[in-house]
Design a protein around this motif. Structure first.
Motif, PDB file in Angstrom:
ATOM      1  N   VAL A  57     -50.685   3.064 -20.738  1.00 53.30           N
ATOM      2  CA  VAL A  57     -51.410   1.945 -21.343  1.00 53.30           C
ATOM      3  C   VAL A  57     -52.531   1.526 -20.416  1.00 53.30           C
ATOM      4  O   VAL A  57     -52.328   1.325 -19.213  1.00 53.30           O
ATOM      5  CB  VAL A  57     -50.469   0.748 -21.603  1.00 53.30           C
ATOM      6  CG1 VAL A  57     -51.236  -0.388 -22.275  1.00 53.30           C
ATOM      7  CG2 VAL A  57     -49.275   1.168 -22.461  1.00 53.30           C
ATOM      8  N   THR A  58     -53.719   1.378 -20.963  1.00 54.98           N
ATOM      9  CA  THR A  58     -54.868   0.919 -20.207  1.00 54.98           C
ATOM     10  C   THR A  58     -55.883   0.369 -21.195  1.00 54.98           C
ATOM     11  O   THR A  58     -55.616   0.249 -22.398  1.00 54.98           O
ATOM     12  CB  THR A  58     -55.469   2.048 -19.358  1.00 54.98           C
ATOM     13  OG1 THR A  58     -56.432   1.511 -18.433  1.00 54.98           O
ATOM     14  CG2 THR A  58     -56.137   3.107 -20.226  1.00 54.98           C
ATOM     15  N   ARG A  59     -57.060   0.048 -20.712  1.00 51.37           N
ATOM     16  CA  ARG A  59     -58.184  -0.359 -21.565  1.00 51.37           C
ATOM     17  C   ARG A  59     -59.377   0.510 -21.193  1.00 51.37           C
ATOM     18  O   ARG A  59     -59.737   0.600 -20.013  1.00 51.37           O
ATOM     19  CB  ARG A  59     -58.508  -1.841 -21.374  1.00 51.37           C
ATOM     20  CG  ARG A  59     -59.559  -2.401 -22.351  1.00 51.37           C
ATOM     21  CD  ARG A  59     -59.576  -3.924 -22.250  1.00 51.37           C
ATOM     22  NE  ARG A  59     -60.474  -4.527 -23.225  1.00 51.37           N
ATOM     23  CZ  ARG A  59     -61.604  -5.179 -22.922  1.00 51.37           C
ATOM     24  NH1 ARG A  59     -61.974  -5.308 -21.639  1.00 51.37           N
ATOM     25  NH2 ARG A  59     -62.358  -5.702 -23.859  1.00 51.37           N
ATOM     26  N   LEU A  60     -59.969   1.167 -22.189  1.00 54.77           N
ATOM     27  CA  LEU A  60     -61.071   2.087 -21.951  1.00 54.77           C
ATOM     28  C   LEU A  60     -62.252   1.744 -22.840  1.00 54.77           C
ATOM     29  O   LEU A  60     -62.078   1.239 -23.956  1.00 54.77           O
ATOM     30  CB  LEU A  60     -60.629   3.525 -22.246  1.00 54.77           C
ATOM     31  CG  LEU A  60     -59.589   4.138 -21.311  1.00 54.77           C
ATOM     32  CD1 LEU A  60     -59.156   5.500 -21.828  1.00 54.77           C
ATOM     33  CD2 LEU A  60     -60.146   4.264 -19.898  1.00 54.77           C
ATOM     34  N   THR A 117     -61.680  -6.289 -17.051  1.00 55.16           N
ATOM     35  CA  THR A 117     -61.942  -7.435 -17.919  1.00 55.16           C
ATOM     36  C   THR A 117     -60.837  -7.631 -18.962  1.00 55.16           C
ATOM     37  O   THR A 117     -61.013  -8.376 -19.923  1.00 55.16           O
ATOM     38  CB  THR A 117     -63.303  -7.270 -18.631  1.00 55.16           C
ATOM     39  OG1 THR A 117     -63.345  -5.999 -19.299  1.00 55.16           O
ATOM     40  CG2 THR A 117     -64.443  -7.321 -17.614  1.00 55.16           C
ATOM     41  N   VAL A 118     -59.684  -6.964 -18.756  1.00 56.08           N
ATOM     42  CA  VAL A 118     -58.552  -7.187 -19.647  1.00 56.08           C
ATOM     43  C   VAL A 118     -58.005  -8.595 -19.413  1.00 56.08           C
ATOM     44  O   VAL A 118     -58.178  -9.176 -18.335  1.00 56.08           O
ATOM     45  CB  VAL A 118     -57.450  -6.124 -19.415  1.00 56.08           C
ATOM     46  CG1 VAL A 118     -56.651  -6.417 -18.138  1.00 56.08           C
ATOM     47  CG2 VAL A 118     -56.536  -6.005 -20.624  1.00 56.08           C
ATOM     48  N   GLU A 119     -57.364  -9.155 -20.412  1.00 55.58           N
ATOM     49  CA  GLU A 119     -56.782 -10.488 -20.298  1.00 55.58           C
ATOM     50  C   GLU A 119     -55.385 -10.481 -20.901  1.00 55.58           C
ATOM     51  O   GLU A 119     -55.054  -9.640 -21.746  1.00 55.58           O
ATOM     52  CB  GLU A 119     -57.642 -11.527 -21.029  1.00 55.58           C
ATOM     53  CG  GLU A 119     -59.033 -11.707 -20.447  1.00 55.58           C
ATOM     54  CD  GLU A 119     -59.864 -12.698 -21.257  1.00 55.58           C
ATOM     55  OE1 GLU A 119     -59.336 -13.241 -22.252  1.00 55.58           O
ATOM     56  OE2 GLU A 119     -61.039 -12.908 -20.893  1.00 55.58           O
ATOM     57  N   ALA A 120     -54.566 -11.421 -20.450  1.00 61.88           N
ATOM     58  CA  ALA A 120     -53.240 -11.573 -21.040  1.00 61.88           C
ATOM     59  C   ALA A 120     -53.398 -11.817 -22.540  1.00 61.88           C
ATOM     60  O   ALA A 120     -54.311 -12.534 -22.972  1.00 61.88           O
ATOM     61  CB  ALA A 120     -52.503 -12.732 -20.386  1.00 61.88           C
ATOM     62  N   GLY A 147     -57.415 -11.135 -14.528  1.00 62.92           N
ATOM     63  CA  GLY A 147     -56.961 -10.704 -15.841  1.00 62.92           C
ATOM     64  C   GLY A 147     -55.951  -9.576 -15.744  1.00 62.92           C
ATOM     65  O   GLY A 147     -54.949  -9.558 -16.478  1.00 62.92           O
ATOM     66  N   CYS A 148     -56.200  -8.621 -14.845  1.00 66.50           N
ATOM     67  CA  CYS A 148     -55.252  -7.520 -14.654  1.00 66.50           C
ATOM     68  C   CYS A 148     -53.926  -8.039 -14.112  1.00 66.50           C
ATOM     69  O   CYS A 148     -52.856  -7.572 -14.527  1.00 66.50           O
ATOM     70  CB  CYS A 148     -55.837  -6.489 -13.697  1.00 66.50           C
ATOM     71  SG  CYS A 148     -57.022  -5.361 -14.451  1.00 66.50           S
TER      72      CYS A 148
END
Length: 348
Positions: A57-60, A117-120, A147-148
């Motif tokens: 799981v990640t953000r791309l 720049t991911v957030e809960a 955020g991480c």
């Protein structure tokens, strides 16, 4: 092959890795070898190679580089359907491979990456963990940004509540802890959610001030038993930890290390064989290979903790022979090292 009941989820950043060919220095490079890597992604690939069902799981970013990264993971058998898209860019890191008395160097270019720049709340962890039995994260992820850190805590707390085994690699990266809170404060809350902690000779010292007595890593000779105190002090600070594993590396030179591992389960202190790695091809990802090997070993061997540790140490040893971040080896190759097949003879 493991069933989906043993599905593992890992969460963190995957970056594009750019390295000058061979052992060139950055100033000499006129081209770069490209691959992908990152702590939790490396663990996911290790597990996939061992036949474990695993999702990363990640953000791309929603661009061709994000697509290329996902395709790379798919080719290696890692589940990518839980990856979220968004943000501006894929993080990059540059690696200059050292040799003999010249150490390797890393330069990060990951500020403002999609994962930073991911957030809960962006990731539906209950859905992600549905049907999974294990969650793995490292101390690198909460170091990237607030955020991480929030997302990692959210994930670990959700996994804990849902009954998953939670493993945490302490992985201290001084160059990343710049966003405000100190590593100790952030990591304390994260470790409290974990069942298993993994680290190296430096992580416990830099994060929690726990130093192994009479250890000189740079002298190249390290006694694995010296880390019993580290494990016991971590257990005292965090009674929730059922197992604490530490990789043990002696740095004779950039090209020559000794390698082993220890594990403490609160009752017994286990030590793995010591490997003499006289020609390192690429040491990056050795700790991730150990962590992935330990997860596999505990899933496969159950209560045989010694065998699980031996598998982890052998897996980490083999990673030093593989270019790139990820440990492209099989279970049978690791088991061969465990059984003493270390001659490197051609298999025909």
């Amino acid at each position: 092959m493991f069933s989906n009941m043993n599905r593992v989820v890992t969460f963190g950043e995957i970056m594009m890795r750019l390295s000058p060919p061979g052992y060139q220095r950055f100033a000499q490079a006129r081209s770069f070898d490209l691959t992908f890597g990152g702590g939790e992604a490396n663990v996911a690939v290790t597990l996939a190679n061992f036949g474990v069902s695993v999702d990363f799981v990640t953000r791309l970013p929603e661009n061709e580089l994000g697509d290329a990264c996902i395709n790379y993971l798919r080719q290696l058998g890692v589940g990518t359907t839980k990856i979220v898209r968004g943000g501006e860019r894929l993080g990059i890191y540059f690696l200059e491979n050292g040799a003999d008395q010249r150490g390797s160097k890393v330069v990060y270019d990951r500020s403002g990456s999609s994962i930073a720049t991911v957030e809960a709340g962006m990731i539906d962890w209950k859905t992600v963990f549905n049907g999974a039995s294990w969650f793995h994260v490292t101390g690198i992820t909460p170091a990237i940004s607030k955020g991480c850190a929030d997302a990692a805590h959210e994930a670990a707390r959700t996994a804990e509540k849902m009954g998953l085994t939670v493993s945490l690699d302490l992985n201290y990266r001084a160059k990343l802890w710049k966003w405000g809170k100190p590593a100790r404060e952030v990591m304390t809350d994260l470790v409290k959610c974990a069942d298993i902690a993994v680290g190296n000779e430096e992580d416990a010292e830099k994060v929690f001030g726990i130093e192994a007595p009479s250890v000189d890593v740079l002298a190249g000779k390290v006694d694995p038993h010296a880390y019993r105190t580290v494990a016991e002090e971590l257990k005292a600070q965090f009674p929730n930890l059922g197992k604490i594993a530490i990789t043990v590396r002696g740095s004779i030179s950039a090209s020559h290390n000794t390698w082993s591992g220890v594990l403490h389960d609160g009752k017994t202190f286990y030590t793995a064989p010591v490997y003499d790695i006289a020609h390192i091809v690429d040491r990056v990802g050795g700790g991730d290979a150990f962590a992935g090997g330990l997860i596999y070993g505990l899933l496969k061997y159950g209560d045989d903790v010694q065998k699980a540790l031996d598998f982890a140490a052998a897996a980490g040893c083999l990673k030093h022979t593989i270019p790139g971040d990820m440990n492209m080896v099989t279970v049978s190759e690791v088991e061969g090292i465990m059984s003493g097949v270390v001659s490197g003879r051609v298999s025909r």
